[in-house]
Scaffold this motif. Structure first.
Motif, mmCIF file in Angstrom:
data_model
loop_
_atom_site.group_PDB
_atom_site.id
_atom_site.type_symbol
_atom_site.label_atom_id
_atom_site.label_comp_id
_atom_site.label_asym_id
_atom_site.label_seq_id
_atom_site.Cartn_x
_atom_site.Cartn_y
_atom_site.Cartn_z
ATOM 1 N N GLN A 189 21.763 -11.132 6.418
ATOM 2 C CA GLN A 189 21.151 -12.331 7.217
ATOM 3 C C GLN A 189 20.351 -13.168 6.205
ATOM 4 N N ARG A 190 20.523 -14.405 5.951
ATOM 5 C CA ARG A 190 19.802 -15.278 5.277
ATOM 6 C C ARG A 190 18.374 -15.665 5.813
ATOM 7 N N GLU A 191 18.331 -15.371 7.115
ATOM 8 C CA GLU A 191 16.947 -15.708 7.640
ATOM 9 C C GLU A 191 16.775 -14.585 8.848
ATOM 10 N N VAL A 192 15.362 -13.809 8.690
ATOM 11 C CA VAL A 192 15.208 -12.857 9.689
ATOM 12 C C VAL A 192 13.754 -13.005 10.152
ATOM 13 N N ARG A 193 13.532 -12.699 11.187
ATOM 14 C CA ARG A 193 12.174 -12.805 12.028
ATOM 15 C C ARG A 193 12.352 -11.738 13.095
ATOM 16 N N ARG A 194 11.662 -10.487 12.882
ATOM 17 C CA ARG A 194 11.904 -9.600 13.742
ATOM 18 C C ARG A 194 10.781 -8.438 13.866
ATOM 19 N N GLN A 195 10.379 -7.880 14.967
ATOM 20 C CA GLN A 195 9.618 -6.775 15.008
ATOM 21 C C GLN A 195 10.286 -5.454 15.016
ATOM 22 N N ILE A 196 10.227 -4.439 14.240
ATOM 23 C CA ILE A 196 10.720 -3.125 14.348
ATOM 24 C C ILE A 196 10.025 -1.867 13.691
ATOM 25 N N ASN A 197 9.957 -0.952 14.390
ATOM 26 C CA ASN A 197 9.063 0.176 14.092
ATOM 27 C C ASN A 197 7.661 0.006 13.531
ATOM 28 N N GLY A 198 7.046 -1.022 14.392
ATOM 29 C CA GLY A 198 5.679 -1.312 14.323
ATOM 30 C C GLY A 198 5.514 -2.195 12.955
ATOM 31 N N LEU A 199 6.656 -2.888 12.322
ATOM 32 C CA LEU A 199 6.312 -3.757 11.510
ATOM 33 C C LEU A 199 6.860 -5.044 11.939
ATOM 34 N N LEU A 200 6.414 -6.111 11.010
ATOM 35 C CA LEU A 200 7.006 -7.580 11.442
ATOM 36 C C LEU A 200 7.837 -7.708 10.126
ATOM 37 N N VAL A 201 8.942 -8.245 10.281
ATOM 38 C CA VAL A 201 9.815 -8.319 9.008
ATOM 39 C C VAL A 201 10.396 -9.776 9.256
ATOM 40 N N LEU A 202 10.295 -10.438 7.905
ATOM 41 C CA LEU A 202 10.663 -11.680 7.676
ATOM 42 C C LEU A 202 11.437 -12.010 6.355
ATOM 43 N N GLY A 247 0.709 -1.218 0.017
ATOM 44 C CA GLY A 247 0.023 0.013 0.088
ATOM 45 C C GLY A 247 0.683 1.302 0.054
ATOM 46 N N TYR A 248 2.071 1.241 -0.062
ATOM 47 C CA TYR A 248 2.882 2.349 0.060
ATOM 48 C C TYR A 248 3.384 2.971 -1.600
ATOM 49 N N THR A 249 3.341 3.772 -2.021
ATOM 50 C CA THR A 249 3.608 4.443 -2.998
ATOM 51 C C THR A 249 4.923 4.228 -3.558
ATOM 52 N N ASP A 250 5.859 4.252 -2.599
ATOM 53 C CA ASP A 250 7.349 3.689 -2.804
ATOM 54 C C ASP A 250 7.594 2.945 -1.914
ATOM 55 N N PRO A 251 7.440 1.648 -2.025
ATOM 56 C CA PRO A 251 8.110 0.786 -0.751
ATOM 57 C C PRO A 251 9.501 0.355 -0.336
ATOM 58 N N LEU A 252 10.187 1.073 -1.520
ATOM 59 C CA LEU A 252 11.818 0.954 -1.071
ATOM 60 C C LEU A 252 12.352 1.399 0.276
ATOM 61 N N PRO A 253 11.754 2.732 0.670
ATOM 62 C CA PRO A 253 12.311 3.119 1.857
ATOM 63 C C PRO A 253 12.042 2.522 3.134
ATOM 64 N N VAL A 254 10.764 2.005 3.212
ATOM 65 C CA VAL A 254 10.167 1.118 4.210
ATOM 66 C C VAL A 254 10.782 -0.214 4.249
ATOM 67 N N TYR A 255 11.044 -0.685 3.266
ATOM 68 C CA TYR A 255 11.765 -2.170 3.059
ATOM 69 C C TYR A 255 13.150 -1.851 3.657
ATOM 70 N N GLU A 256 13.873 -0.942 3.199
ATOM 71 C CA GLU A 256 15.380 -0.741 3.564
ATOM 72 C C GLU A 256 15.377 -0.455 5.109
ATOM 73 N N ALA A 257 14.445 0.271 5.561
ATOM 74 C CA ALA A 257 14.402 0.535 7.006
ATOM 75 C C ALA A 257 14.144 -0.593 7.754
ATOM 76 N N ALA A 258 13.492 -1.477 7.130
ATOM 77 C CA ALA A 258 12.917 -2.607 7.885
ATOM 78 C C ALA A 258 14.000 -3.528 8.039
ATOM 79 N N PHE A 259 14.780 -3.812 7.100
ATOM 80 C CA PHE A 259 15.982 -4.719 6.984
ATOM 81 C C PHE A 259 17.370 -4.098 7.107
ATOM 82 N N SER A 260 17.253 -2.679 7.898
ATOM 83 C CA SER A 260 18.624 -2.261 8.394
ATOM 84 C C SER A 260 19.043 -3.060 9.282
ATOM 85 N N GLY A 261 20.568 -3.444 9.224
ATOM 86 C CA GLY A 261 21.280 -4.147 10.127
ATOM 87 C C GLY A 261 21.403 -5.473 9.962
ATOM 88 N N VAL A 262 20.244 -6.014 9.218
ATOM 89 C CA VAL A 262 20.197 -7.455 8.987
ATOM 90 C C VAL A 262 20.035 -7.850 7.450
#
Length: 114
Positions: free
Chosen positions: A44-57, A26-41
């Motif tokens: 990594q080949r496997e990710v499962r975390r909650q950050i900034n109100g989002l679930l990241v897998l 639902g984002y006009t540009d999902p790239l900034p949200v994606y980059e922030a969500a995966f920042s620092g990981v």
């Protein structure tokens, strides 16, 4: 049960096509949200975390698919909570995969991913 269509970003690649967003969450540009969500990981080949109100897998393709170069395919999800909240971390991967499994099976081998 599956994820609500507009509640998640899904990024992956196929056998013949490179990394792309197949859902924009639902984002006009999902790239900034994606980059922030995966920042620092990002590496990594496997990710499962909650950050900034989002679930990241991130997880490897459950059916063992690889691209033309032989690299394992991974699926990246950034999930916004819906009216029922997030899926439990314990079943988020299976819920995310169930939401896209059939579509990905159709798109994976297509030259352009469509």
């Amino acid at each position: 049960m599956t994820l609500a269509p507009g509640s998640y970003i899904w990024a992956t690649r196929g056998r013949e096509w490179g990394f792309r967003f197949l859902r924009d969450g639902g984002y006009t540009d999902p790239l900034p949200v994606y980059e922030a969500a995966f920042s620092g990981v990002a590496e990594q080949r496997e990710v499962r975390r909650q950050i900034n109100g989002l679930l990241v897998l991130r997880f490897s393709d459950p059916d063992g698919r690889r691209d033309r170069a032989g690299r394992a395919i991974s699926h990246d999800f950034v999930i916004r909570p819906d009216s029922e909240g997030w899926p439990a971390l314990t079943n988020a991967r299976s819920l995310a995969w169930e939401s896209v499994r059939d579509e990905y099976a159709r798109r994976w081998a297509a030259p352009s991913g469509t």
